[in-house]
Design an enzyme around this catalytic site. Structure first.
Site, PDB file in Angstrom:
ATOM      1  N   GLY A 176     134.055  18.892 102.316  1.00 38.72           N
ATOM      2  CA  GLY A 176     134.173  18.850 100.857  1.00 38.72           C
ATOM      3  C   GLY A 176     133.941  20.211 100.236  1.00 38.72           C
ATOM      4  N   PHE A 183     110.860  13.862 103.897  1.00 37.86           N
ATOM      5  CA  PHE A 183     112.261  13.877 104.348  1.00 37.86           C
ATOM      6  C   PHE A 183     113.124  12.868 103.590  1.00 37.86           C
ATOM      7  CE2 PHE A 183     109.731  15.396 107.951  1.00 37.86           C
ATOM      8  CZ  PHE A 183     110.400  16.568 108.272  1.00 37.86           C
ATOM      9  N   THR A 199     107.978  21.339  99.851  1.00 37.58           N
ATOM     10  CA  THR A 199     108.587  22.160 100.894  1.00 37.58           C
ATOM     11  C   THR A 199     108.157  23.614 100.682  1.00 37.58           C
ATOM     12  OG1 THR A 199     110.464  20.665 100.938  1.00 37.58           O
ATOM     13  CG2 THR A 199     110.797  22.849 101.933  1.00 37.58           C
ATOM     14  N   CYS A 224     117.690  20.356  97.123  1.00 34.65           N
ATOM     15  CA  CYS A 224     116.984  20.825  98.330  1.00 34.65           C
ATOM     16  C   CYS A 224     117.784  21.790  99.203  1.00 34.65           C
ATOM     17  CB  CYS A 224     116.544  19.629  99.159  1.00 34.65           C
ATOM     18  SG  CYS A 224     115.230  18.703  98.358  1.00 34.65           S
TER      19      CYS A 224
HETATM   20  N1  NAD Z   1     113.931  15.803  95.567  1.00 31.45           N
HETATM   21  C1  NAD Z   1     114.086  15.592  96.867  1.00 31.45           C
HETATM   22  O1  NAD Z   1     115.029  14.922  97.312  1.00 31.45           O
HETATM   23  C2  NAD Z   1     113.110  16.175  97.850  1.00 31.45           C
HETATM   24  C3  NAD Z   1     113.096  15.694  99.171  1.00 31.45           C
HETATM   25  C4  NAD Z   1     112.192  16.226 100.076  1.00 31.45           C
HETATM   26  C5  NAD Z   1     111.331  17.241  99.685  1.00 31.45           C
HETATM   27  N2  NAD Z   1     111.377  17.707  98.392  1.00 31.45           N
HETATM   28  C6  NAD Z   1     110.423  18.752  98.019  1.00 31.45           C
HETATM   29  O2  NAD Z   1     109.360  18.118  97.290  1.00 31.45           O
HETATM   30  C7  NAD Z   1     108.882  18.970  96.249  1.00 31.45           C
HETATM   31  C8  NAD Z   1     108.998  18.274  94.911  1.00 31.45           C
HETATM   32  O3  NAD Z   1     110.380  18.035  94.654  1.00 31.45           O
HETATM   33  P1  NAD Z   1     110.860  17.089  93.465  1.00 31.45           P
HETATM   34  O4  NAD Z   1     112.334  16.973  93.588  1.00 31.45           O
HETATM   35  O5  NAD Z   1     110.014  15.877  93.430  1.00 31.45           O
HETATM   36  O6  NAD Z   1     110.500  18.027  92.206  1.00 31.45           O
HETATM   37  P2  NAD Z   1     110.569  17.658  90.666  1.00 31.45           P
HETATM   38  O7  NAD Z   1     110.962  18.904  89.962  1.00 31.45           O
HETATM   39  O8  NAD Z   1     111.365  16.404  90.453  1.00 31.45           O
HETATM   40  O9  NAD Z   1     109.061  17.307  90.300  1.00 31.45           O
HETATM   41  C9  NAD Z   1     108.015  18.228  90.311  1.00 31.45           C
HETATM   42  C10 NAD Z   1     106.937  17.720  89.363  1.00 31.45           C
HETATM   43  O10 NAD Z   1     105.804  18.578  89.465  1.00 31.45           O
HETATM   44  C11 NAD Z   1     105.221  18.663  88.178  1.00 31.45           C
HETATM   45  N3  NAD Z   1     104.324  19.818  88.108  1.00 31.45           N
HETATM   46  C12 NAD Z   1     104.632  21.140  88.058  1.00 31.45           C
HETATM   47  N4  NAD Z   1     103.526  21.879  88.013  1.00 31.45           N
HETATM   48  C13 NAD Z   1     102.469  21.020  88.066  1.00 31.45           C
HETATM   49  C14 NAD Z   1     101.055  21.172  88.063  1.00 31.45           C
HETATM   50  N5  NAD Z   1     100.481  22.385  88.011  1.00 31.45           N
HETATM   51  N6  NAD Z   1     100.286  20.067  88.120  1.00 31.45           N
HETATM   52  C15 NAD Z   1     100.845  18.821  88.170  1.00 31.45           C
HETATM   53  N7  NAD Z   1     102.175  18.615  88.163  1.00 31.45           N
HETATM   54  C16 NAD Z   1     102.975  19.695  88.106  1.00 31.45           C
HETATM   55  C17 NAD Z   1     106.422  18.753  87.254  1.00 31.45           C
HETATM   56  O11 NAD Z   1     106.072  18.448  85.909  1.00 31.45           O
HETATM   57  C18 NAD Z   1     107.350  17.723  87.895  1.00 31.45           C
HETATM   58  O12 NAD Z   1     107.168  16.438  87.342  1.00 31.45           O
HETATM   59  C19 NAD Z   1     109.713  20.262  96.375  1.00 31.45           C
HETATM   60  O13 NAD Z   1     109.030  21.168  97.169  1.00 31.45           O
HETATM   61  C20 NAD Z   1     110.984  19.794  97.080  1.00 31.45           C
HETATM   62  O14 NAD Z   1     111.601  20.837  97.801  1.00 31.45           O
HETATM   63  C21 NAD Z   1     112.228  17.183  97.475  1.00 31.45           C
END
Ligand code: NAD
Length: 429
Positions: A251, A150, A121, A258
């Site tokens: 709540g 999403f 995002t 997010c």
């Molecule tokens: N978690 C959710 O529910 C969700 C849903 C939709 C969108 N998003 C978006 O997706 C993105 C990822 O979210 P997430 O929750 O999976 O994050 P997360 O923190 O669980 O995972 C991120 C991963 O990226 C890795 N990383 C960091 N720097 C790196 C690099 N230079 N090279 C390779 N790997 C690297 C980290 O080690 C980690 O494993 C964010 O932008 C978030 O806003 C998350």
């Protein structure tokens, strides 16, 4: 297709496994060696329903592999998806350092004609910066695209296998055709647009949902002042097709990895373009203050938390996940300790994850009734299934006076609590 998924966090592991299940050749790439080691052994480093099975299945077929080596992961990939974290910077704007670091690492290994998708995002305009970084590090032809994610934690596998829609932001017909083909087995509902619009879709969706939560909390507060019951109000307004009966959660406000950051980012963006009256600045402010406000009310109701033992049920940010990012307990428990309470806490999945984030004096128990034993106040923070059908008479026999049950998820009602001899406090009722 050959796909590299950069960042094997919540989004990365689910996406890698799902695209591998569809028959693509997927490499999951992360800089965290421990995480990659676990994933190679078929171990998901967090709790997400259905994911372990899918991970093991797709690794067995040979469609999914994991690496920490950028050259190995990128060189044969037709599609490279960036899915690293994008936390909020101190000023609230998205901190893109992981996106840019990943871009620098992948660029020298890019295959000619590859499509680089930003799935993290990110604010509109990020693709231009990513493109500049790639151009500075390679001479091959490549294209940029945005395909925001999403999925919801807790139902992430289902959401990814059967999304409501795929939003695909592209700049060429070639990229459009390839990405439509890639998503075809998941959904026929593909919405094509500019990358900037796709990125804005993600912010708009999350900010809308956060606004809905804040809206119903505002109505709840008014209900408490005038004797209305928010659950009845929700039933009444939900029949209006323009409004709908779904996604009403009065709540303690929204949390998780997010919504808080995505609202803060849009609020900070609005300020940066002098939109100082933006709704999102207010939403962020209301949500940030909500737990403190409600806790002060509960303190009064219970005759002061000082000297009392409080049982806290639920330590993740929502049910069916052990993700503790911006979980309500992270604010509620320190508040209770600061106001002189003794805290016992439980959760079906998130105890080990929360321990390092809270003061050591919190006592953790696996059994919900052992947690409640001796407490004079119970606070239900997360509606895990395990907490929806508690034996209220047993709870009464285990608690000491004044026996308050604070239900921040409106899972129970006052009459059944009173019948069981407990004092009930819900939200907006
Ligand atoms: N978690 C959710 O529910 C969700 C849903 C939709 C969108 N998003 C978006 O997706 C993105 C990822 O979210 P997430 O929750 O999976 O994050 P997360 O923190 O669980 O995972 C991120 C991963 O990226 C890795 N990383 C960091 N720097 C790196 C690099 N230079 N090279 C390779 N790997 C690297 C980290 O080690 C980690 O494993 C964010 O932008 C978030 O806003 C998350």
């Amino acid at each position: 297709m050959k796909i590299a998924c950069i960042g094997t966090g919540f989004v990365g592991v689910v996406t890698s496994a799902v695209f591998a299940k569809l028959g693509n050749q997927v490499v999951g790439l992360d800089i965290d060696e421990k995480k990659i080691d676990l994933l190679r052994q078929g171990i998901v480093p967090f709790f997400e329903p259905q994911l372990s099975e899918l991970l093991v299945e797709t690794q067995k077929t040979g469609n999914l592999t994991f690496t920490t080596d950028y050259s190995q992961g990128i060189k044969d990939s037709d599609i490279v998806m960036i899915m690293v974290g994008t936390p909020s910077a101190p000023d609230g704007q998205a901190d893109l350092k992981y996106v840019f670091a990943a871009t620098e690492s992948l660029a020298p290994h890019l295959k000619d004609g590859a499509i680089v998708i930003v799935k993290s995002t990110v604010p509109p305009g990020t693709n231009a910066k990513v493109r500049e970084i790639i151009k500075a590090n390679t001479s091959v032809n490549f294209e940029m695209a945005s395909v925001p994610e999403f999925l919801k934690e807790g139902t992430a596998v289902e959401d990814t296998l059967r999304p409501d829609r795929a939003v695909i932001g592209v700049e060429s017909d070639r990229a459009r055709d390839i990405l439509v083909e890639l998503h075809k087995p998941l959904t026929s509902n593909v919405v094509i647009m500019k990358p900037e619009s796709a990125q804005m879709c993600k912010y708009a969706a999350n900010n809308y949902l956060a606004t809905r939560i804040t809206f119903i909390n505002q109505i709840s507060d008014l209900c408490e002042a005038n004797g209305a019951d928010i659950q009845e109000v929700i039933k009444g307004i939900g029949q209006d097709k323009r409004i709908g009966a779904h996604y009403w959660y009065p709540g303690l406000g929204y949390g998780g990895s997010c919504f808080p950051k995505d609202v803060k980012e849009i609020a900070a963006y609005a300020k940066s373009i002098n939109e100082n009256e933006s709704l999102f600045i207010k939403i962020d402010d209301l949500n940030s203050k909500r737990i403190g406000r409600l806790m002060a009310g509960y303190d009064k109701l219970a005759g002061g938390f000082a000297g009392k033992t409080v049982a806290v049920l639920g330590l993740s940010f929502k049910p069916n996940t052990n993700d503790t990012r911006v979980a309500p307990c992270l604010e509620v428990i320190p508040w209770l300790l600061d106001h002189g309470a003794t805290v016992k806490a439980t959760d079906p999945k998130a105890i080990e994850e929360i321990k390092p984030l809270l003061p050591t004096k919190v006592q953790y128990l696996n059994d919900v009734y052992e947690t409640i034993k001796g407490a004079s106040v119970v606070i239900l923070l997360v509606e895990w299934d395990e907490y929806k059908t508690l034996d209220l008479s047993k709870i009464n026999s285990l608690m000491s006076e004044p026996k308050y049950f604070i239900d921040t998820r409106n899972q129970y009602n006052a009459s059944s609590m009173e019948t069981a001899g407990l004092k009930y406090k819900g939200v907006g009722r």
